[in-house]
Design an enzyme around this catalytic site. Structure first.
Site, PDB file in Angstrom:
ATOM      1  N   LEU A   1     -21.149   0.297  70.810  1.00  0.00           N
ATOM      2  CA  LEU A   1     -19.769   0.005  71.174  1.00  0.00           C
ATOM      3  C   LEU A   1     -19.218   1.083  72.107  1.00  0.00           C
ATOM      4  O   LEU A   1     -18.570   0.779  73.105  1.00  0.00           O
ATOM      5  CB  LEU A   1     -18.889  -0.096  69.922  1.00  0.00           C
ATOM      6  CG  LEU A   1     -17.397  -0.261  70.190  1.00  0.00           C
ATOM      7  CD1 LEU A   1     -17.109  -1.587  70.876  1.00  0.00           C
ATOM      8  CD2 LEU A   1     -16.604  -0.140  68.899  1.00  0.00           C
ATOM      9  N   HIS A   2     -19.481   2.324  71.785  1.00  0.00           N
ATOM     10  CA  HIS A   2     -19.015   3.435  72.621  1.00  0.00           C
ATOM     11  C   HIS A   2     -19.525   3.282  74.054  1.00  0.00           C
ATOM     12  O   HIS A   2     -18.761   3.419  75.019  1.00  0.00           O
ATOM     13  CB  HIS A   2     -19.474   4.766  72.020  1.00  0.00           C
ATOM     14  CG  HIS A   2     -19.247   5.945  72.897  1.00  0.00           C
ATOM     15  ND1 HIS A   2     -17.992   6.304  73.369  1.00  0.00           N
ATOM     16  CD2 HIS A   2     -20.096   6.868  73.404  1.00  0.00           C
ATOM     17  CE1 HIS A   2     -18.098   7.386  74.111  1.00  0.00           C
ATOM     18  NE2 HIS A   2     -19.371   7.747  74.161  1.00  0.00           N
ATOM     19  N   ARG A   3     -20.794   2.987  74.184  1.00  0.00           N
ATOM     20  CA  ARG A   3     -21.364   2.811  75.525  1.00  0.00           C
ATOM     21  C   ARG A   3     -20.715   1.626  76.240  1.00  0.00           C
ATOM     22  O   ARG A   3     -20.396   1.704  77.428  1.00  0.00           O
ATOM     23  CB  ARG A   3     -22.870   2.617  75.438  1.00  0.00           C
ATOM     24  CG  ARG A   3     -23.483   2.488  76.833  1.00  0.00           C
ATOM     25  CD  ARG A   3     -24.932   2.735  76.852  1.00  0.00           C
ATOM     26  NE  ARG A   3     -25.140   4.164  76.684  1.00  0.00           N
ATOM     27  CZ  ARG A   3     -26.329   4.709  76.532  1.00  0.00           C
ATOM     28  NH1 ARG A   3     -27.396   3.960  76.524  1.00  0.00           N
ATOM     29  NH2 ARG A   3     -26.467   6.004  76.389  1.00  0.00           N
TER      30      ARG A   3
END
Length: 187
Positions: A28-30
């Site tokens: 998700l962060h990426r």
């Protein structure tokens, strides 16, 4: 924040839910970083009390357009066998709100001593006197273990679910979907 999407971790005999949640948060962060979005927030509806894990469900909050853009990015590659993606749904009317934010804890006395030596020119002995080994802080908040893409170090991302509020608070979200000011619907 009128829509949401639930991502439910599927039971896996080879991987603990905490490991899968860490992998999901990393993906998700990426995805949020690549999209350069600051209007998608997250929450963990299955979060339990202090010290417990984040649960097995990640909820994404945002507009239908923002969540569609994230899904179109195909950021879940490699996780499809471990996650059931729910339907894009409208937030129920009357939902309360809460802030979901990162809490940074300085729990490494050795790192704090190195910083003290570098910034203030102290000797190692002087730094050890100021910051003894037992100075480490403990945090009982739930966390996920992540690896930094910039320096390849692992770190704990401590997450705090703030008190319930009757109305939404505007603001922006970071590339983890967390905010120190904005709230997400809680139901």
């Amino acid at each position: 924040m009128d829509h949401y999407l639930d991502l439910q971790l599927l039971p896996d005999p080879e991987f603990a839910a905490t490991y899968l949640m860490s992998a999901l948060m990393s993906k998700l962060h990426r995805g949020l970083h690549d999209l350069r979005r600051d209007d998608i927030g997250i929450s963990f509806p299955g979060v339990e009390g202090k010290g417990a894990g984040l649960g097995d469900r990640l909820r994404l909050h945002g507009s239908a357009q923002a969540l569609d853009a994230l899904l179109a990015l195909n950021w879940l590659t490699g996780m499809r066998d471990h996650v059931r993606v729910g339907n894009l749904s409208t937030v129920p009317s009357g939902a309360q709100h809460r802030r979901v934010s990162r809490v940074q804890v300085d729990s490494n006395p050795e790192r704090a001593r190195r910083r003290l030596i570098k910034r203030h020119g102290l000797t190692e002995e002087q730094a050890r006197e100021r910051i003894p080994d037992n100075a480490a802080k403990r945090c009982n908040l739930p966390f996920t273990q992540l690896r930094s893409h910039s320096n390849d170090q692992t770190f704990r991302l401590f997450i705090q679910h703030g008190p319930l509020q009757a109305s939404a608070q505007p603001g922006v979200f970071n590339s983890y979907g967390l905010s120190g000011t904005a709230t997400v619907p809680w139901f």
